[in-house]
Motif scaffolding. Structure first.
Motif, PDB file in Angstrom:
ATOM      1  N   ALA A 191       0.850  -1.192   0.000  1.00  0.00           N
ATOM      2  CA  ALA A 191       0.000   0.000   0.000  1.00  0.00           C
ATOM      3  C   ALA A 191       0.885   1.241   0.000  1.00  0.00           C
ATOM      4  O   ALA A 191       2.089   1.165   0.244  1.00  0.00           O
ATOM      5  CB  ALA A 191      -0.901   0.011   1.233  1.00  0.00           C
ATOM      6  N   ASP A 192       0.254   2.363  -0.216  1.00  0.00           N
ATOM      7  CA  ASP A 192       0.921   3.655  -0.094  1.00  0.00           C
ATOM      8  C   ASP A 192       0.872   4.038   1.388  1.00  0.00           C
ATOM      9  O   ASP A 192      -0.201   4.085   1.984  1.00  0.00           O
ATOM     10  CB  ASP A 192       0.191   4.692  -0.945  1.00  0.00           C
ATOM     11  CG  ASP A 192       0.839   6.065  -0.905  1.00  0.00           C
ATOM     12  OD1 ASP A 192       1.428   6.438   0.138  1.00  0.00           O
ATOM     13  OD2 ASP A 192       0.757   6.777  -1.912  1.00  0.00           O
ATOM     14  N   VAL A 193       2.020   4.300   1.978  1.00  0.00           N
ATOM     15  CA  VAL A 193       2.087   4.599   3.404  1.00  0.00           C
ATOM     16  C   VAL A 193       1.217   5.801   3.773  1.00  0.00           C
ATOM     17  O   VAL A 193       0.633   5.847   4.859  1.00  0.00           O
ATOM     18  CB  VAL A 193       3.551   4.793   3.871  1.00  0.00           C
ATOM     19  CG1 VAL A 193       4.141   6.065   3.320  1.00  0.00           C
ATOM     20  CG2 VAL A 193       3.645   4.743   5.377  1.00  0.00           C
ATOM     21  N   LYS A 194       1.090   6.770   2.865  1.00  0.00           N
ATOM     22  CA  LYS A 194       0.293   7.967   3.147  1.00  0.00           C
ATOM     23  C   LYS A 194      -1.199   7.659   3.218  1.00  0.00           C
ATOM     24  O   LYS A 194      -1.960   8.433   3.786  1.00  0.00           O
ATOM     25  CB  LYS A 194       0.556   9.037   2.085  1.00  0.00           C
ATOM     26  CG  LYS A 194       1.953   9.604   2.163  1.00  0.00           C
ATOM     27  CD  LYS A 194       2.190  10.620   1.068  1.00  0.00           C
ATOM     28  CE  LYS A 194       3.620  11.119   1.074  1.00  0.00           C
ATOM     29  NZ  LYS A 194       3.867  12.066  -0.009  1.00  0.00           N
ATOM     30  N   GLN A 195      -1.629   6.555   2.662  1.00  0.00           N
ATOM     31  CA  GLN A 195      -3.024   6.138   2.746  1.00  0.00           C
ATOM     32  C   GLN A 195      -3.209   5.103   3.851  1.00  0.00           C
ATOM     33  O   GLN A 195      -4.214   5.097   4.550  1.00  0.00           O
ATOM     34  CB  GLN A 195      -3.495   5.567   1.416  1.00  0.00           C
ATOM     35  CG  GLN A 195      -3.547   6.590   0.313  1.00  0.00           C
ATOM     36  CD  GLN A 195      -3.957   5.980  -1.014  1.00  0.00           C
ATOM     37  OE1 GLN A 195      -4.022   4.771  -1.164  1.00  0.00           O
ATOM     38  NE2 GLN A 195      -4.218   6.830  -1.991  1.00  0.00           N
ATOM     39  N   PHE A 196      -2.229   4.212   4.001  1.00  0.00           N
ATOM     40  CA  PHE A 196      -2.371   3.118   4.954  1.00  0.00           C
ATOM     41  C   PHE A 196      -2.333   3.584   6.405  1.00  0.00           C
ATOM     42  O   PHE A 196      -3.161   3.179   7.216  1.00  0.00           O
ATOM     43  CB  PHE A 196      -1.290   2.056   4.721  1.00  0.00           C
ATOM     44  CG  PHE A 196      -1.363   0.934   5.699  1.00  0.00           C
ATOM     45  CD1 PHE A 196      -2.353  -0.030   5.587  1.00  0.00           C
ATOM     46  CD2 PHE A 196      -0.462   0.841   6.752  1.00  0.00           C
ATOM     47  CE1 PHE A 196      -2.437  -1.061   6.496  1.00  0.00           C
ATOM     48  CE2 PHE A 196      -0.537  -0.192   7.660  1.00  0.00           C
ATOM     49  CZ  PHE A 196      -1.533  -1.150   7.529  1.00  0.00           C
ATOM     50  N   VAL A 197      -1.371   4.407   6.759  1.00  0.00           N
ATOM     51  CA  VAL A 197      -1.213   4.796   8.161  1.00  0.00           C
ATOM     52  C   VAL A 197      -2.432   5.545   8.696  1.00  0.00           C
ATOM     53  O   VAL A 197      -2.927   5.207   9.774  1.00  0.00           O
ATOM     54  CB  VAL A 197       0.100   5.574   8.378  1.00  0.00           C
ATOM     55  CG1 VAL A 197       0.160   6.166   9.783  1.00  0.00           C
ATOM     56  CG2 VAL A 197       1.299   4.662   8.144  1.00  0.00           C
ATOM     57  N   PRO A 198      -2.977   6.530   7.980  1.00  0.00           N
ATOM     58  CA  PRO A 198      -4.189   7.173   8.497  1.00  0.00           C
ATOM     59  C   PRO A 198      -5.374   6.197   8.636  1.00  0.00           C
ATOM     60  O   PRO A 198      -6.119   6.260   9.607  1.00  0.00           O
ATOM     61  CB  PRO A 198      -4.501   8.261   7.457  1.00  0.00           C
ATOM     62  CG  PRO A 198      -3.193   8.546   6.818  1.00  0.00           C
ATOM     63  CD  PRO A 198      -2.476   7.228   6.783  1.00  0.00           C
ATOM     64  N   ALA A 199      -5.516   5.277   7.690  1.00  0.00           N
ATOM     65  CA  ALA A 199      -6.600   4.289   7.764  1.00  0.00           C
ATOM     66  C   ALA A 199      -6.394   3.359   8.956  1.00  0.00           C
ATOM     67  O   ALA A 199      -7.347   3.033   9.675  1.00  0.00           O
ATOM     68  CB  ALA A 199      -6.686   3.495   6.462  1.00  0.00           C
ATOM     69  N   LEU A 200      -5.169   2.932   9.193  1.00  0.00           N
ATOM     70  CA  LEU A 200      -4.872   2.067  10.324  1.00  0.00           C
ATOM     71  C   LEU A 200      -5.115   2.807  11.636  1.00  0.00           C
ATOM     72  O   LEU A 200      -5.723   2.260  12.565  1.00  0.00           O
ATOM     73  CB  LEU A 200      -3.424   1.584  10.259  1.00  0.00           C
ATOM     74  CG  LEU A 200      -2.934   0.745  11.431  1.00  0.00           C
ATOM     75  CD1 LEU A 200      -3.741  -0.532  11.551  1.00  0.00           C
ATOM     76  CD2 LEU A 200      -1.448   0.450  11.290  1.00  0.00           C
ATOM     77  N   THR A 201      -4.660   4.047  11.725  1.00  0.00           N
ATOM     78  CA  THR A 201      -4.851   4.853  12.935  1.00  0.00           C
ATOM     79  C   THR A 201      -6.340   5.013  13.247  1.00  0.00           C
ATOM     80  O   THR A 201      -6.763   4.836  14.386  1.00  0.00           O
ATOM     81  CB  THR A 201      -4.197   6.236  12.760  1.00  0.00           C
ATOM     82  OG1 THR A 201      -2.807   6.052  12.487  1.00  0.00           O
ATOM     83  CG2 THR A 201      -4.359   7.081  14.009  1.00  0.00           C
ATOM     84  N   GLU A 202      -7.117   5.313  12.222  1.00  0.00           N
ATOM     85  CA  GLU A 202      -8.559   5.486  12.422  1.00  0.00           C
ATOM     86  C   GLU A 202      -9.199   4.185  12.915  1.00  0.00           C
ATOM     87  O   GLU A 202     -10.014   4.187  13.819  1.00  0.00           O
ATOM     88  CB  GLU A 202      -9.218   5.918  11.106  1.00  0.00           C
ATOM     89  CG  GLU A 202     -10.706   6.155  11.218  1.00  0.00           C
ATOM     90  CD  GLU A 202     -11.328   6.604   9.918  1.00  0.00           C
ATOM     91  OE1 GLU A 202     -12.476   6.197   9.658  1.00  0.00           O
ATOM     92  OE2 GLU A 202     -10.662   7.341   9.171  1.00  0.00           O
ATOM     93  N   ARG A 203      -8.787   3.088  12.314  1.00  0.00           N
ATOM     94  CA  ARG A 203      -9.345   1.767  12.680  1.00  0.00           C
ATOM     95  C   ARG A 203      -8.988   1.402  14.131  1.00  0.00           C
ATOM     96  O   ARG A 203      -9.813   0.871  14.869  1.00  0.00           O
ATOM     97  CB  ARG A 203      -8.816   0.723  11.723  1.00  0.00           C
ATOM     98  CG  ARG A 203      -9.234  -0.667  11.999  1.00  0.00           C
ATOM     99  CD  ARG A 203     -10.663  -0.877  11.634  1.00  0.00           C
ATOM    100  NE  ARG A 203     -10.969  -2.292  11.811  1.00  0.00           N
ATOM    101  CZ  ARG A 203     -12.038  -2.852  11.407  1.00  0.00           C
ATOM    102  NH1 ARG A 203     -12.955  -2.166  10.768  1.00  0.00           N
ATOM    103  NH2 ARG A 203     -12.242  -4.129  11.629  1.00  0.00           N
ATOM    104  N   LEU A 204      -7.770   1.690  14.528  1.00  0.00           N
ATOM    105  CA  LEU A 204      -7.337   1.356  15.881  1.00  0.00           C
ATOM    106  C   LEU A 204      -8.005   2.221  16.936  1.00  0.00           C
ATOM    107  O   LEU A 204      -8.207   1.786  18.070  1.00  0.00           O
ATOM    108  CB  LEU A 204      -5.815   1.477  16.002  1.00  0.00           C
ATOM    109  CG  LEU A 204      -5.010   0.449  15.205  1.00  0.00           C
ATOM    110  CD1 LEU A 204      -3.517   0.762  15.281  1.00  0.00           C
ATOM    111  CD2 LEU A 204      -5.281  -0.965  15.709  1.00  0.00           C
ATOM    112  N   GLN A 205      -8.368   3.443  16.566  1.00  0.00           N
ATOM    113  CA  GLN A 205      -9.029   4.354  17.513  1.00  0.00           C
ATOM    114  C   GLN A 205     -10.505   4.062  17.670  1.00  0.00           C
ATOM    115  O   GLN A 205     -11.119   4.471  18.607  1.00  0.00           O
ATOM    116  CB  GLN A 205      -8.833   5.811  17.079  1.00  0.00           C
ATOM    117  CG  GLN A 205      -7.408   6.269  17.219  1.00  0.00           C
ATOM    118  CD  GLN A 205      -7.188   7.680  16.717  1.00  0.00           C
ATOM    119  OE1 GLN A 205      -8.014   8.240  15.998  1.00  0.00           O
ATOM    120  NE2 GLN A 205      -6.056   8.244  17.060  1.00  0.00           N
ATOM    121  N   GLY A 206     -11.018   3.324  16.703  1.00  0.00           N
ATOM    122  CA  GLY A 206     -12.334   3.174  16.694  1.00  0.00           C
ATOM    123  C   GLY A 206     -13.444   2.492  16.723  1.00  0.00           C
ATOM    124  O   GLY A 206     -14.432   2.311  17.040  1.00  0.00           O
TER     125      GLY A 206
END
Length: 42
Positions: A27-42
């Motif tokens: 994946a593109d790190v600029k797309q993956f990290v925000p998606a992962l962060t959101e998923r973990l917070q939520g």
């Protein structure tokens, strides 16, 4: 070399890091990290 766990994020599924990583996320790190962060917070 001394890490217990290696997570690699790369757009190239054939990247050399994939050979040593425990998990390779293709994946593109600029797309993956925000998606992962959101998923973990939520």
């Amino acid at each position: 070399k001394k890490s217990d766990f290696i997570l690699a994020i790369n757009t190239d599924p054939e990247a050399p890091i994939g050979e040593v990583a425990d998990v390779l996320v293709v994946a593109d790190v600029k797309q993956f990290v925000p998606a992962l962060t959101e998923r973990l917070q939520g």
